[in-house]
Every structure is written in structure tokens, then in C-alpha cells.
Design an enzyme around this catalytic site. Sequence first.
Site, PDB file in Angstrom:
ATOM      1  N   GLU A  16       0.839  -1.205   0.000  1.00  0.00           N
ATOM      2  CA  GLU A  16       0.000   0.000   0.000  1.00  0.00           C
ATOM      3  C   GLU A  16       0.872   1.254   0.000  1.00  0.00           C
ATOM      4  O   GLU A  16       2.088   1.200   0.167  1.00  0.00           O
ATOM      5  CB  GLU A  16      -0.899   0.041   1.238  1.00  0.00           C
ATOM      6  CG  GLU A  16      -2.359  -0.291   0.978  1.00  0.00           C
ATOM      7  CD  GLU A  16      -3.110   0.787   0.199  1.00  0.00           C
ATOM      8  OE1 GLU A  16      -2.472   1.757  -0.272  1.00  0.00           O
ATOM      9  OE2 GLU A  16      -4.329   0.651   0.055  1.00  0.00           O
ATOM     10  N   ARG A  99      -7.105   1.140  12.559  1.00  0.00           N
ATOM     11  CA  ARG A  99      -5.746   1.436  12.116  1.00  0.00           C
ATOM     12  C   ARG A  99      -5.801   2.510  11.035  1.00  0.00           C
ATOM     13  O   ARG A  99      -6.861   2.746  10.426  1.00  0.00           O
ATOM     14  CB  ARG A  99      -5.050   0.184  11.588  1.00  0.00           C
ATOM     15  CG  ARG A  99      -5.680  -0.437  10.334  1.00  0.00           C
ATOM     16  CD  ARG A  99      -4.794  -1.561   9.806  1.00  0.00           C
ATOM     17  NE  ARG A  99      -5.393  -2.306   8.710  1.00  0.00           N
ATOM     18  CZ  ARG A  99      -5.372  -1.928   7.437  1.00  0.00           C
ATOM     19  NH1 ARG A  99      -4.815  -0.772   7.094  1.00  0.00           N
ATOM     20  NH2 ARG A  99      -5.913  -2.684   6.505  1.00  0.00           N
ATOM     21  N   ASN A 101      -4.937   4.030   7.339  1.00  0.00           N
ATOM     22  CA  ASN A 101      -4.997   3.249   6.107  1.00  0.00           C
ATOM     23  C   ASN A 101      -4.463   3.927   4.857  1.00  0.00           C
ATOM     24  O   ASN A 101      -3.923   3.247   3.999  1.00  0.00           O
ATOM     25  CB  ASN A 101      -6.439   2.807   5.849  1.00  0.00           C
ATOM     26  CG  ASN A 101      -6.529   1.761   4.768  1.00  0.00           C
ATOM     27  OD1 ASN A 101      -5.796   0.775   4.814  1.00  0.00           O
ATOM     28  ND2 ASN A 101      -7.399   1.958   3.786  1.00  0.00           N
ATOM     29  N   GLU A 120     -12.901  -4.756   9.462  1.00  0.00           N
ATOM     30  CA  GLU A 120     -13.739  -4.391   8.308  1.00  0.00           C
ATOM     31  C   GLU A 120     -15.212  -4.706   8.562  1.00  0.00           C
ATOM     32  O   GLU A 120     -15.921  -5.183   7.682  1.00  0.00           O
ATOM     33  CB  GLU A 120     -13.240  -5.086   7.041  1.00  0.00           C
ATOM     34  CG  GLU A 120     -11.793  -4.747   6.707  1.00  0.00           C
ATOM     35  CD  GLU A 120     -11.288  -5.382   5.433  1.00  0.00           C
ATOM     36  OE1 GLU A 120     -12.131  -5.896   4.659  1.00  0.00           O
ATOM     37  OE2 GLU A 120     -10.064  -5.378   5.201  1.00  0.00           O
ATOM     38  N   ASN A 147     -10.545   4.998   2.067  1.00  0.00           N
ATOM     39  CA  ASN A 147      -9.360   5.034   1.216  1.00  0.00           C
ATOM     40  C   ASN A 147      -9.244   6.416   0.614  1.00  0.00           C
ATOM     41  O   ASN A 147     -10.217   7.132   0.473  1.00  0.00           O
ATOM     42  CB  ASN A 147      -9.404   3.944   0.142  1.00  0.00           C
ATOM     43  CG  ASN A 147      -8.560   2.742   0.524  1.00  0.00           C
ATOM     44  OD1 ASN A 147      -7.353   2.814   0.596  1.00  0.00           O
ATOM     45  ND2 ASN A 147      -9.236   1.627   0.811  1.00  0.00           N
ATOM     46  N   ASP A 195      -9.873   1.250  -4.148  1.00  0.00           N
ATOM     47  CA  ASP A 195      -8.765   1.388  -3.213  1.00  0.00           C
ATOM     48  C   ASP A 195      -8.105   2.739  -3.482  1.00  0.00           C
ATOM     49  O   ASP A 195      -8.751   3.651  -3.983  1.00  0.00           O
ATOM     50  CB  ASP A 195      -7.808   0.201  -3.360  1.00  0.00           C
ATOM     51  CG  ASP A 195      -7.182  -0.224  -2.040  1.00  0.00           C
ATOM     52  OD1 ASP A 195      -6.743   0.670  -1.290  1.00  0.00           O
ATOM     53  OD2 ASP A 195      -7.114  -1.433  -1.758  1.00  0.00           O
TER      54      ASP A 195
END
Length: 288
Positions: A16, A99, A101, A120, A147, A195
Site C-alpha cells: 500500500e 488502524r 490506512n 472491516e 481510502n 482502493d
Amino acid sequence: MSTPRPVWALGAALGEGPVWVEQGAALWFVDIKAPAIHRFTPGTGEQRTWAAPAQVGWVLPAEGGGMVAGMQTGVHRFDPATGAFSLIAAPEAHLPGNRLNDATVASDGAIWFGSMDDSEQSDTGRIYRLDADGAVDTGLPPVSVTNGPAFSLDGRTLYHHDTLGQTIWASTVEDGRVTDTRLFAAIEEGAGYPDGPVVDAEGCLWVSLFRGWGVRRYDPAGRLMATVPFPVANITKIAFGGPDLATAYATTAAKGLSAAELAAQPLAGALFAFDAGVAGPPGFLARV
């Protein structure tokens, strides 16, 4: 556009947050689930890795040198010379199941970043703005998995995703305040989940598709312009890099793939590069 090619077949569990850092001419990114910070230097082919003490969602270059990393425990300064992390802000210390992201740096040096429920399931993910005065909740509606965000070229539009809701949203930003949130685009059923987003030098939005086998390019009105197919299912985010910012680098993930899927996708989790046919805008340095 060219066919994506692997430049580092590291097999990341959840690659990521790619970002091109001009100082050192390198592509930085993370593996959230490893957890680790990675650096790829195209000019030399060097591949460097630093272990992170907690799940790390992103890493960004800071003004004056060094990096800033977003982890499950909060936002930290990261010193590549020593590998040390030091806490800057912990806006969700009260939410240990969350967390950090994804993130971007605005033209004023503020970091805009999102959080998510690591399982999630619950709508506990929010979008924050962090500057030298601390982190502030932007007030956008919470979702399970955020995102983005990403900014338009003029800095007045903020793009952000409800990933599990398969929707891309746009909001107006003025003086650090977010208003007029509206639907920008929706991902059709079966086409994957939106994403990490990034804007190119022509003002178009690139959206990576987790479980979607590709990356899409939308014009500023939300119309689909192009799709770049990948040989792996989970594409997480792209970044424009190279000396002319015309090479697109893409992180991918092996997370969630079955043994059969992994066997059919030997490059799952690799870092890819391709010619996007357009350059990206120069990035900004974080001032925190």
C-alpha cells in the site's frame, strides 16, 4: 499505456501507500500486514526494507528530511537512517481496533489521512487533517474502510472512498473545512472495491481496484476514461514517479487470496510499473 510489469516481486501481504520521493529518486511504500516500510530505487535497482513496530498504512516525505508514517498506534516520525519511530499524534487511541490506512499531503503541508476498522465490520473509519497544531476530524461520515483522500490539482476538491460501499465521493475543501460532499462515481457489482486514489497532471482521478484486476482513470466529472488491466486481482494504489513523473508504480496484495488463487497469481503482492500515458503532478512535503 503499457502493460504493467513487476519491478519487485516481494509478495507483499498488503502492499500500500506508494509515494515518489524526489530526494533520492525512490519509490516508497508499505506492507501493512508484514508490517514493513519499503524503498525501491529505479536508477540502481536497490530494494531496501525497514521493519515497522505496528501495522503501517502509509509513509510520506517530511519537510526538513525524514518521513512520516501512519500506523495502527498513530502518526509517527520515521528516521530511515536509524529505523526509529517517534509518536506525533494518536487521534484514535480510544479505538484500538482501528488502524490508519491511506494519506496524502496538501499544498500547505498538512497530512490528510483516513482510518478504518481493522476487522472491516464497524463504521469507525474517519478522515483527519494533521498539521503542526495536531490532528482534527474533518467531520465526514464514518465508514468501515476509508481510502484516499486525494486532492484535485487546485486543492479545492477532496476525493475519498467508502471502499466496502464501492463508492467514490468528492467534497469541497476551503480553509481546511470540508463541505458539499457528493457522489463522484460508483463501482459496479463484481468489478472490485475502490482502493487508493491519485490525481494525474491533467486533473483526472486514478482509482485502484481491490479484487478488480485493474486500475481505472476517471475525468473530473466522474466519467470512466480508461482501464489498465493487471495480472493480479488486488491492486491497492498507484503513484507517479521517475525523473519526469511519467511512470506509474502500483502496489498490490496477496491478502485474502486462496491457495488456488495464489498459485494462479504468482505475482500477487508485487510492485508493478507501467506507462500511464500521462504524468503526475509534483508532490508536497509534510509539515508536522
